[in-house]
Design an enzyme around this catalytic site. Structure first.
Site, PDB file in Angstrom:
ATOM      1  N   ARG A 237       0.848  -1.198   0.000  1.00 23.31           N
ATOM      2  CA  ARG A 237       0.000   0.000   0.000  1.00 23.31           C
ATOM      3  C   ARG A 237       0.875   1.236   0.000  1.00 23.31           C
ATOM      4  NH1 ARG A 237      -3.004   0.851   4.725  1.00 23.31           N
ATOM      5  NH2 ARG A 237      -4.188   2.431   3.614  1.00 23.31           N
TER       6      ARG A 237
ATOM      7  N   LYS B 298       3.236  -6.950  11.897  1.00 23.05           N
ATOM      8  CA  LYS B 298       2.461  -7.274  10.693  1.00 23.05           C
ATOM      9  C   LYS B 298       2.753  -8.699  10.223  1.00 23.05           C
ATOM     10  CE  LYS B 298       1.286  -5.038   6.389  1.00 23.05           C
ATOM     11  NZ  LYS B 298       0.885  -3.731   5.893  1.00 23.05           N
TER      12      LYS B 298
ATOM     13  N   ARG C 123      -1.907   5.358  13.101  1.00 18.53           N
ATOM     14  CA  ARG C 123      -0.844   5.083  14.097  1.00 18.53           C
ATOM     15  C   ARG C 123      -1.456   5.135  15.481  1.00 18.53           C
ATOM     16  NH1 ARG C 123       3.524   7.642  11.168  1.00 18.53           N
ATOM     17  NH2 ARG C 123       3.587   6.272   9.370  1.00 18.53           N
TER      18      ARG C 123
HETATM   19  C1  BTN Z   1       0.389  -3.751   2.310  1.00 22.31           C
HETATM   20  O1  BTN Z   1       1.189  -2.847   2.061  1.00 22.31           O
HETATM   21  O2  BTN Z   1       0.050  -4.009   3.457  1.00 22.31           O
HETATM   22  C2  BTN Z   1      -0.218  -4.560   1.183  1.00 22.31           C
HETATM   23  C3  BTN Z   1       0.715  -5.643   0.753  1.00 22.31           C
HETATM   24  C4  BTN Z   1       0.118  -6.540  -0.325  1.00 22.31           C
HETATM   25  C5  BTN Z   1       1.115  -7.556  -0.845  1.00 22.31           C
HETATM   26  C6  BTN Z   1       0.509  -8.543  -1.793  1.00 22.31           C
HETATM   27  S1  BTN Z   1       1.597  -9.876  -2.150  1.00 22.31           S
HETATM   28  C7  BTN Z   1       0.512 -10.429  -3.404  1.00 22.31           C
HETATM   29  C8  BTN Z   1       0.009  -9.203  -4.113  1.00 22.31           C
HETATM   30  N1  BTN Z   1       0.913  -8.816  -5.164  1.00 22.31           N
HETATM   31  C9  BTN Z   1       1.489  -7.656  -4.907  1.00 22.31           C
HETATM   32  O3  BTN Z   1       2.329  -7.117  -5.645  1.00 22.31           O
HETATM   33  N2  BTN Z   1       1.052  -7.155  -3.752  1.00 22.31           N
HETATM   34  C10 BTN Z   1       0.071  -8.021  -3.147  1.00 22.31           C
END
Ligand code: BTN
Length: 319
Positions: A116, A181, A314
């Site tokens: 994100r 996380k 946060r």
């Molecule tokens: C975040 O930042 O919390 C979201 C992360 C999401 C990661 C997943 S891994 C599978 C899919 N492909 C990606 O490139 N991103 C999501």
């Protein structure tokens, strides 16, 4: 690389001669390939004179048949790659190429995993789940209300079923254990949300990862929490089944039907927080979420609702 790994994946010793014969290359070529493998996959390989080579720990690979065996009710195609830039990016390419949704894209590794707010999702080889499920949305906005929160619920339940009993949610869609996380969710949309569109439900779960460089926040994994390695095929199947259940409930009854369950699992319910939107910060106490998944905050005595993919939350130091 995969050929060599498949020969070693049982975790037993294999001589250079045996590996060379299986691959049709010389022993010195085997040695070079093993060096590359260690470098690229981050997997440790033991070398013992007189016995040969052995993976420090056995590896299992993603396998569509095994996933289907563990989740017989899932009927969509599964595309598995050894390496992709991003499973979300691949899913978007497949939509453009005309693939029919629903379908699932998985990879053993991502070289440019997307997180994100423009962040990178660190995605080492054969350790975690990188999962992008593509859905066709026909009833536009209603089906998108709170969708990413619903996905969070499904991921949390899949983690709990895999032994991570204390997994909980942080608005909008982080899944945390003890403030660390363990999974992230990134939804990407193509088409017209008011008409017909496709949504890529991107999910990253830290499964068997125990150490890695480059993550700029506190993290944990299923193995670190549950104390034993986890079969990723079983976990993909579990995730698929949970998503099927929650997405169906959302489709039939709307987000309102899941709001209470979400709030009950919100780790920061009632906490003092700062909501960060670019350079702006809003301070308040978490009241919950509304019927569309927006965050309800008490800001200086007034209830306000916030939503949007660029927001982050946060905990305040005094909470
Ligand atoms: C975040 O930042 O919390 C979201 C992360 C999401 C990661 C997943 S891994 C599978 C899919 N492909 C990606 O490139 N991103 C999501």
């Amino acid at each position: 690389m995969l050929m060599l790994l498949k020969l070693l994946k049982d975790g037993r010793f294999h001589s250079g001669e045996e590996l060379g014969a299986a691959l049709g290359v010389s022993r010195s070529a085997v040695w070079k390939q093993l060096q590359n493998l260690e470098l690229e996959s981050n997997l440790a390989i033991h070398r013992v004179r007189g016995r040969g080579y052995q993976l420090a720990a056995p590896v299992s690979f993603l396998d569509a048949d095994e996933i289907a065996l563990n989740a017989p009710s899932l009927s969509y195609p599964i595309f598995i790659s050894e390496s992709l830039d991003s499973t979300n990016a691949e899913a978007l390419r497949l939509i453009t190429a005309g693939s029919t949704a629903p379908f699932l894209v998985l990879a053993e590794r991502q070289t440019a995993g997307r997180g994100r707010r423009g962040r990178q999702w660190v995605s080492p080889f054969a350790q975690n789940i990188y999962y992008s499920l593509v859905l066709r949305i026909e009833d536009g906005l209603r089906q998108l209300d709170g969708l990413s929160l619903v996905v969070g619920l499904a991921v949390m339940r899949a983690l709990q079923a895999s032994g991570v009993h204390r997994a909980g949610l942080k608005w909008p869609n982080d899944v945390l254990v003890n403030g660390k996380k363990i999974a992230g969710i990134l939804l990407e949309l193509v088409g017209d949300p008011a008409d017909i569109c496709h949504v890529v439900v991107g999910i990253g779960i830290n499964v068997n990862m125990q150490e890695v460089a480059g993550i700029d926040q506190q993290w944990t994994s299923v193995q670190l929490e549950a104390g034993a390695p986890v079969d990723r095929n079983q976990m993909v199947a579990q995730l698929g089944a949970q998503l099927q259940h929650y997405l169906e409930c959302h489709r039939e009854s709307g987000f309102e039907a899941l709001r209470e369950e979400w709030e009950q699992n919100h780790l920061w319910q009632g906490c003092l927080v700062s909501l960060i939107a670019g350079a702006n910060q809003i301070h308040g106490r978490v009241l919950g979420i509304d019927g569309r998944g927006a965050l309800r905050l008490n800001v200086a005595g007034v209830e306000k609702a916030y939503s949007g993919g660029e927001l982050s939350l946060r905990l305040r130091d005094d909470s």
